[in-house]
Design a protein around this motif. Structure first.
Motif, PDB file in Angstrom:
ATOM      1  N   THR A  97       1.269  -0.972  -0.400  1.00 31.61           N
ATOM      2  CA  THR A  97       0.392   0.466  -0.081  1.00 31.61           C
ATOM      3  C   THR A  97       0.851   1.256   0.236  1.00 31.61           C
ATOM      4  N   GLN A  98       1.810   1.482   0.679  1.00 29.18           N
ATOM      5  CA  GLN A  98       3.063   2.328   0.477  1.00 29.18           C
ATOM      6  C   GLN A  98       3.466   2.487  -0.630  1.00 29.18           C
ATOM      7  N   ASP A  99       3.649   1.943  -1.480  1.00 30.56           N
ATOM      8  CA  ASP A  99       3.600   1.770  -2.879  1.00 30.56           C
ATOM      9  C   ASP A  99       3.030   2.337  -3.998  1.00 30.56           C
ATOM     10  N   GLN A 100       1.832   1.881  -3.594  1.00 30.81           N
ATOM     11  CA  GLN A 100       1.114   2.278  -4.268  1.00 30.81           C
ATOM     12  C   GLN A 100       0.748   4.269  -3.713  1.00 30.81           C
ATOM     13  N   ILE A 101       0.624   4.326  -2.855  1.00 37.82           N
ATOM     14  CA  ILE A 101      -0.019   5.928  -2.696  1.00 37.82           C
ATOM     15  C   ILE A 101       2.021   6.555  -3.313  1.00 37.82           C
ATOM     16  N   LYS A 102       2.567   6.280  -3.457  1.00 42.88           N
ATOM     17  CA  LYS A 102       4.026   7.003  -3.732  1.00 42.88           C
ATOM     18  C   LYS A 102       2.955   7.050  -5.022  1.00 42.88           C
ATOM     19  N   LYS A 103       3.162   5.773  -5.852  1.00 43.62           N
ATOM     20  CA  LYS A 103       1.919   5.923  -7.378  1.00 43.62           C
ATOM     21  C   LYS A 103       1.230   7.497  -7.202  1.00 43.62           C
ATOM     22  N   PHE A 104       0.153   6.588  -6.242  1.00 43.41           N
ATOM     23  CA  PHE A 104      -0.803   7.536  -6.353  1.00 43.41           C
ATOM     24  C   PHE A 104      -0.115   9.278  -6.562  1.00 43.41           C
ATOM     25  N   GLN A 105       0.679  10.042  -5.282  1.00 36.37           N
ATOM     26  CA  GLN A 105       1.378  10.869  -5.026  1.00 36.37           C
ATOM     27  C   GLN A 105       1.655  11.255  -6.477  1.00 36.37           C
ATOM     28  N   GLU A 106       2.243  10.519  -7.153  1.00 39.04           N
ATOM     29  CA  GLU A 106       3.272  11.145  -8.663  1.00 39.04           C
ATOM     30  C   GLU A 106       1.969  11.731  -9.943  1.00 39.04           C
ATOM     31  N   ALA A 107       0.606  10.841  -9.192  1.00 36.55           N
ATOM     32  CA  ALA A 107      -0.212  11.189 -10.482  1.00 36.55           C
ATOM     33  C   ALA A 107      -0.666  12.145 -10.376  1.00 36.55           C
ATOM     34  N   ASN A 108      -0.727  12.438  -9.446  1.00 37.82           N
ATOM     35  CA  ASN A 108      -2.256  13.915  -8.019  1.00 37.82           C
ATOM     36  C   ASN A 108      -1.697  14.701  -7.614  1.00 37.82           C
ATOM     37  N   SER A 109      -0.889  15.462  -8.472  1.00 36.68           N
ATOM     38  CA  SER A 109       0.288  16.513  -8.098  1.00 36.68           C
ATOM     39  C   SER A 109      -1.501  17.563  -7.314  1.00 36.68           C
ATOM     40  N   GLU A 110      -2.122  16.975  -7.573  1.00 40.47           N
ATOM     41  CA  GLU A 110      -3.163  18.309  -6.861  1.00 40.47           C
ATOM     42  C   GLU A 110      -3.587  18.019  -5.136  1.00 40.47           C
TER      43      GLU A 110
END
Length: 459
Positions: A97-110
């Motif tokens: 989940t931590q790894d997926q959150i990094k992907k979320f943050q990279e894709a959603n700068s807002e």
């Protein structure tokens, strides 16, 4: 944009106020159901969708961006302490989940104004902790669907709102969506559709996995054990549902039990009870459902969370199948049962911007791509319909057996806590031999008492 923020403020405030006011009978989790038997040491899957799923949620994402950013594009955090999102997940998916959150943050700068922390809290503990201290609980948390009513009545979970409601419905199988609702209100994002049960077996011993009678004879002849946990409200209904009985509860939109739909006190119920009694009389019968506790075992009814242990136990003779048919009074019945699901819930928020960010995170963690990645990491079975059709998921033996079984099972809805204790008591009486010599009339009396008691829990 300000109008949208104001609307979200008002809807969130109403959510918090309505849920906090909820009351009703408390229901506790099944101590041996998917919420605990699958306790986080298990593996089944689910993935995330940045492709088609993301497109399906474009409208919701656009609204999310507008609500979470100011007119100049600056991220809108809340007051001090409100720009952090805490997520609780099972320990075996914390790193994932931590790894997926990094992907979320990279894709959603807002959402760059929010820090996101992932903590290991199992599905059963998460629900209990949220109910005990809503304010101190996680903003997003994983839980098993049998906890939903408790969370709603405690005001510990917010309804899914706006376009996210349609996104959940469009992208997940119908049973997982139904399990995410109380009444007509959607309260969660499904992440798995894999908490049902089926049979693991040793194919060098079992000659016909479709017949319980044959399985019993094969186990007896080989001096091996047949493991079925019949004093469990999670596994026991396989016989009653298989015989055609019903046992479900209706709830209102705030989680109160309003009606019990049950017909155990019937010829169908007697047939199921007689099959359970005959099973316990076999020298091969062992009351249990955990592969890790099984010794000298040739067959066991268990779930996908124990696939790895089952492969180790049976080695080259490892095999899986849907549950077999059983015979009572000369009539053959297909064993049924429950299907279960893991869900993501959101804590009610007074800050609409943070709530919108939480919705976006929950959507990301439950989309096609993430569910597939979760399956590949820990084998959790997806609820996302596109992920379910992937070649790797379709090739999974345990999930294939479960898919076949779910076709003759029902989604586990909400049940009062006392039901689980009552089912355990019935099973204990069977195992102790209390009904070994009972007549059909006496068995009907037993089932009438059971049925009346179940009905009383909804009054």
């Amino acid at each position: 944009m300000k109008k949208r923020v104001l609307a979200l403020v008002m809807s969130t405030a109403m959510i918090a106020s309505v849920l906090t006011a909820c009351g009703g009978k408390n229901d506790t989790p099944a101590t041996d159901s998917n919420s605990n038997a699958n306790n986080d040491a298990n593996a089944n899957n689910d993935a995330n969708a940045a492709g088609d799923d993301a497109n399906a949620g474009d409208a919701a994402d656009d609204a999310a961006g507008d609500a979470a950013t100011g007119d100049d594009g600056t991220a809108l955090g809340g007051p001090s302490g409100e720009n952090e999102i805490v997520i609780w997940v099972a320990e075996n998916v914390q790193t994932f989940t931590q790894d997926q959150i990094k992907k979320f943050q990279e894709a959603n700068s807002e959402y760059a104004g929010y820090s996101i922390r992932v903590e290991p809290v199992g599905e059963g503990d998460a629900a209990s902790n949220m109910i005990t201290d809503v304010e101190g609980g996680a903003d997003i948390y994983g839980f098993a669907q049998d906890q939903l009513t408790r969370l709603v009545t405690a005001g510990a979970i917010a309804p899914v709102i706006g376009d996210y409601t349609q996104w959940v419905t469009d992208n997940n199988d119908a049973d997982s969506v139904a399990a995410s609702k109380v009444g007509d209100t959607l309260f969660a994002f499904p992440i798995t559709s894999d908490n049902g049960y089926f049979m693991y077996y040793d194919k060098s011993v079992i000659t016909d996995p479709t017949s319980l009678d044959t399985i019993v004879k094969d186990c007896e002849a080989a001096g091996k054990g047949l493991y079925i946990e019949i004093n469990s409200g999670w596994y026991q209904p396989a016989f009653f549902f298989g015989a055609g009985c019903t046992l479900t509860y209706d709830t209102d939109d705030i989680g109160n039990f309003t009606n019990c739909n049950i017909d155990y006190a019937s010829d169908k119920g007697v047939a199921a009870l007689k099959a359970l009694i005959n099973l316990h009389k076999s020298s091969a019968f062992v009351n249990g459902s955990a592969v890790s506790n099984a010794t000298n075992c040739a067959a066991i009814i268990d779930g996908t969370w124990d696939a790895g242990a089952a492969k180790e136990l049976f080695g080259e003779n490892y095999a899986c199948a849907m549950l077999p048919k059983f015979t009572a009074d000369g009539t053959s019945y297909q064993l049924g049962g429950f299907g279960g699901f893991k869900l993501l819930g959101l804590k009610p928020q007074t800050n609409p911007d943070k709530f919108q960010a939480c919705l976006a995170v929950a959507q990301f963690l439950s989309n096609e791509e993430t569910q597939l990645a979760r399956y590949e990491a820990v084998s959790w079975g997806p609820s996302n319909t596109a992920a379910q059709q992937s070649d790797v998921v379709q090739a999974d033996e345990a999930l294939s057996a479960l898919r076949d079984q779910l076709a003759v099972s029902i989604p586990q809805g909400q049940y009062p806590g006392d039901y689980w204790t009552l089912a355990t008591s019935l099973g204990d009486s069977i195992i102790s031999g209390e009904y070994d010599n009972a007549s059909d009339e006496e068995l009907m009396t037993v089932l009438q008492t059971f049925q009346d008691t179940c009905i009383s829990y909804a009054k």
